[in-house]
Every structure is written in structure tokens, then in C-alpha cells.
Design a protein around this motif. Sequence first.
Motif: not given
Length: 348
Positions: A117-143
Motif C-alpha cells: 500500500g502507498s505510504i502517507l507522507l503526513g500526520c496520523g489520524y489522531d493528530a489530524t482529528l485534533v487539528g480538525t476539531s477546534k474543540t478537541l484542539s482547545f482541550e488538548a492545549l489546555q491539558t
Amino acid sequence: MKVKQEKLLVCEFITGGGISDEPLPESLAREGALMRDALLRDLRELQQYQITCLHDVRLGASIYAHKNTAVLAGEFKKTFKKALKQTDFVWLIAPETDGILLGLTELCLAAEIKENGSILLGCGYDATLVGTSKTLSFEALQTAKIHTLPVYSGEDLLVQSYFDEMTQLSVIKWVAKPEDGAGCEGVRLFDTLETLREWIKQDNQYLHYFAQPYQTGIVASFSMVCRDGKAWLLSCNQQHICGENNTFRLASISVNGLQTYWQRFETLARKIAKILPDALGYVGVDVIIDTELDKIFVIDINPRLTSSYVGLRESIGYNPAKITLDCILQANFKLPVLQRNIVEIHFE
């Protein structure tokens, strides 16, 4: 003897046919083409890959790819999936808006686990999810005890008791932002929380918008590469934002224009990488510097190439695609010595 080159697919979503069945905004297409071509030039210089690039049939093909694949109206996903099966590596440039980057990342990760399979040259699912969701990003940064700005759900604002409590906050102005927006897109400024609430009631916008205090200061960003919870800073950038009719747009960027903040940005980069262990390759972080309080507020984590990449090669005096690939593919990665030239990029 000629060495066989591996295949690499570059997909910049806007110019690559991602909205081939919708009107194509000129400003987004121009900005997307600048990022795409900067990356393609850097990759081509390495002479290591056979590069394929997708392009919206309404736009011209890039002169920097070895092969260009036209995407017809409404056929992006079909064309992308087919191209994914025919490449060794894939490099995505896509907005977080409407879960686009997250959805494409999922497709790539699913392809990666298959045999050959082709290799993704970028972030994994969790980092992309946090980057996508402003709420999850806020919670991660606050923690992580990183300064950021609170987010208030649009749905909660419609609850009168909650709204009444919010009006007691010492906030002069407010912004409404889409939960999964990218950059200035969809951001609106309001003088009062009441006018913001009336606006998000329209067309059920409260379901995917949130309120945030408007923070004044120097609008900035930094570019970094990440791997295994570690980060290496590439540049400290100043963003020049224009406001019009209570909306915002990115007019230009001074790449490495804020070198006086290098040490503080580097500390932030390392803290962010630590809370996002599957962040891999290039990541851009948007911040606002409050010079009166001497605080740096992290606003957005972008798990992808950002507009600053366009001027990065000239700024650091080194091929940033090589740096990113080495970071992703070499376990013992070390950052080369970089220059810190100030480079101006204009989008208007």
C-alpha cells in the motif's frame, strides 16, 4: 544503470479537483496552486520520485509534475482512489473544512495497511482529528497548559441560562468560527454576543459554529516538522490579515519575520508535538501574540502544509521537502543548519 524511481502522488485538494462539481473560488485556487507548485518544484529537484499530480479539469496542469491526471466534475474521490492504488507515496494538501483532510487521511491510512500500500507522507489520524476539531484542539492545549482561547458551543449559546452567564464575561468583541474551519475561512467578527447568537441561529449554523473571544495582537504562525512526539522548528512567520465587512482574509506572510520569538515558538512546538505523538512531517501552527500581557495564544494546529511553505525554501536556504521526507522516513533524523532569511509572500 538507471535506478527505478518510486512513484509519489501530490494532491492539493482545491486545484486537484476536490470541488470539481462546484464553482472554483479564484483566491483559493491561486493560494492552492502556489503551495502545490512550491512542493512540486522541491520534490522534482530531488530527482528521487516519479511525481503524479491531480488537477481540476478547469485548471491547467502543473508544469512541475512528471504526470498530470485531470479530474472531471464530480469524480474527485473516484480518481483519487485510483491514483492511490498506483503510487508508492502520497502527499496531501487539504483544508480541515467539512472534515475533508480527515476523510482523505482515513482513505490513505486504510490503503497504507494493505500489502504494498502507498505510504502517507503526513500526520496520523489522531493528530489530524485534533487539528480538525477546534474543540478537541482547545482541550488538548489546555491539558498541556498551553495558552489558548476558550471555545463556546453554538448549541449551548441557544440555552438562555448559559447565554446569560456568557454575557457576564469581560469580553469586548467576539468571533464566530466553524468547528472544522481552516484559516480565516468562515470566521466572522461581532461587537456583541447577542448579534453573534442571532447570526448563528440562521440556517442552523449553531450546529457547526462556536463562539470565541476576539483576541488582539500580532497574528503569527510557525512551521515545524514532527516525528514520534518530537518537533524541529523551521520558521517563525508573521501573518498580515485584512478585515472587511466583519470577515478576515490572509493578504500576505512574512516568512521568518518574527525571529525574535524563535525560542518561545520552539518551546511551543515541542509541547505541541508531545501531545500529538502521531503528528508526522510538516505541521503549521497559528498563534496570536498579546504584547501587552506578553502571552502567546495558540489558535490553530494545522496537520498539513500551510501557505508559509511557499516562501520556506528561500527563507531557510534548504529544500523543505527533503527535510520533511527525511523526518518522516529516517528514524535518526537530524535537522540541518538553516538560514533565517525574511521572505515576503503575497496572496493578493
